[in-house]
Design a protein around this motif. Sequence first.
Motif, PDB file in Angstrom:
ATOM      1  N   SER A   1       0.821  -1.222   0.000  1.00  0.00           N
ATOM      2  CA  SER A   1       0.000   0.000   0.000  1.00  0.00           C
ATOM      3  C   SER A   1       0.849   1.265   0.000  1.00  0.00           C
ATOM      4  CB  SER A   1      -0.876   0.042   1.251  1.00  0.00           C
ATOM      5  OG  SER A   1      -1.403  -1.213   1.550  1.00  0.00           O
ATOM      6  N   SER A   2       2.016   1.215   0.644  1.00  0.00           N
ATOM      7  CA  SER A   2       2.764   2.450   0.921  1.00  0.00           C
ATOM      8  C   SER A   2       3.099   3.296  -0.306  1.00  0.00           C
ATOM      9  CB  SER A   2       4.028   2.120   1.704  1.00  0.00           C
ATOM     10  OG  SER A   2       3.685   1.437   2.884  1.00  0.00           O
TER      11      SER A   2
ATOM     12  N   ASP B   1      10.330  -7.291  -5.966  1.00  0.00           N
ATOM     13  CA  ASP B   1      10.082  -8.682  -5.582  1.00  0.00           C
ATOM     14  C   ASP B   1       8.884  -9.242  -6.341  1.00  0.00           C
ATOM     15  OD1 ASP B   1       8.212  -7.096  -4.298  1.00  0.00           O
ATOM     16  OD2 ASP B   1       8.911  -7.513  -2.286  1.00  0.00           O
TER      17      ASP B   1
ATOM     18  N   GLY C   1       8.601   0.242   0.823  1.00  0.00           N
ATOM     19  CA  GLY C   1       7.745   0.205   1.996  1.00  0.00           C
ATOM     20  C   GLY C   1       8.501  -0.579   3.048  1.00  0.00           C
TER      21      GLY C   1
ATOM     22  N   HIS D   1      10.938  -6.012   7.283  1.00  0.00           N
ATOM     23  CA  HIS D   1      11.452  -6.429   5.974  1.00  0.00           C
ATOM     24  C   HIS D   1      11.336  -5.323   4.939  1.00  0.00           C
ATOM     25  CE1 HIS D   1       7.209  -8.022   4.967  1.00  0.00           C
ATOM     26  NE2 HIS D   1       7.495  -7.279   3.923  1.00  0.00           N
TER      27      HIS D   1
ATOM     28  N   PHE E   1      11.157  -8.489   0.057  1.00  0.00           N
ATOM     29  CA  PHE E   1      10.669  -9.619   0.876  1.00  0.00           C
ATOM     30  C   PHE E   1      11.848 -10.197   1.660  1.00  0.00           C
ATOM     31  CE2 PHE E   1       6.625 -10.527  -1.691  1.00  0.00           C
ATOM     32  CZ  PHE E   1       5.773 -10.267  -0.631  1.00  0.00           C
TER      33      PHE E   1
ATOM     34  N   ARG F   1      -4.809  -9.578   3.219  1.00  0.00           N
ATOM     35  CA  ARG F   1      -5.908  -8.673   2.861  1.00  0.00           C
ATOM     36  C   ARG F   1      -6.039  -8.473   1.350  1.00  0.00           C
ATOM     37  NH1 ARG F   1      -1.512  -5.558   4.100  1.00  0.00           N
ATOM     38  NH2 ARG F   1      -1.251  -3.511   3.098  1.00  0.00           N
TER      39      ARG F   1
ATOM     40  N   LYS G   1       3.549   0.382  11.994  1.00  0.00           N
ATOM     41  CA  LYS G   1       4.914   0.406  11.471  1.00  0.00           C
ATOM     42  C   LYS G   1       5.902   1.053  12.450  1.00  0.00           C
ATOM     43  CE  LYS G   1       3.761  -1.431   7.527  1.00  0.00           C
ATOM     44  NZ  LYS G   1       3.696  -0.791   6.224  1.00  0.00           N
TER      45      LYS G   1
END
Length: 259
Positions: free
Chosen positions: A38-39, A67, A131, A137, A140, A166, A201
Amino acid sequence: MEVVVLTDAEQLAELATDAVVALVRAQPSAVLGLATGSSPLGVYAGLRLRHAAGEVDLSRVRGFLLDEYVGLPPGHPERYREVIRRELDGLGLADDAVQGPDGLSHDLPGACAAYERAIAASGGVDLQLLGIGTDGHIGFNEPGSSLASRTRVKTLTAQTRADNARFFAAPDEVPHHVLTQGLGTIREARHLVLLATGAGKAEAVARTVEGAVSASCPASVLQLHPHVSVLLDEAAAAGLQHLAYYRETWAGKPAWQGL
Ligand code: GLP
């Protein structure tokens, strides 16, 4: 490392978009490092607006994904190539401008090595959007990732699979395996721009910015890079000890300097 704390995600996205636009204006064939999650979505939305307004020509830009999931078929909406194709649709990039690691290859280590060669052949990433996962992480690269790692196969933690559920119809549909640029690969990008919002976060951000450099918090490798911008909202910045200093520094920075 420059830490910028602003009130909301829109402001952060605008700042990052400005940095991308400034780069592409100065260097029309710039190489962008593209993140999913999302970031960075506000940045892609910002680029669509700036493109529509005729403020930036992205037709010569090239991009590399951070990734990819292993095994998601072509056209799957959560395959990262597909996510980025949707986000950058209409920006005028060439059809072959964006590459990602091939999560469908029968030779995954070979695909990872080929991806490293492709990044190197492009001249390297000029600006890498990032993000951060709740476990620290980037890409990934889960906790325990070598700080010198290159593009390779990784297994997702249960936490990351739950965080990413989600986006999928059911939690079980989140793949266990992924290909990701390594921390050593990411570190070679010339400018790293990390965006993080929300209280979820805050702990990962504090460990990244002010904790020990450690494979236990993969994003802490950013402390070893000479040009990193960490863009945070108030909630994501809440765990930082030197918050007042970061605010003072940013407030006193001339706007023309950019990130
Ligand atoms: C995924 C991606 C990462 C991203 C992370 C955080 O795991 N592979 O690149 O940084 O999610 O996602 P979000 O920005 O949605 O919190």
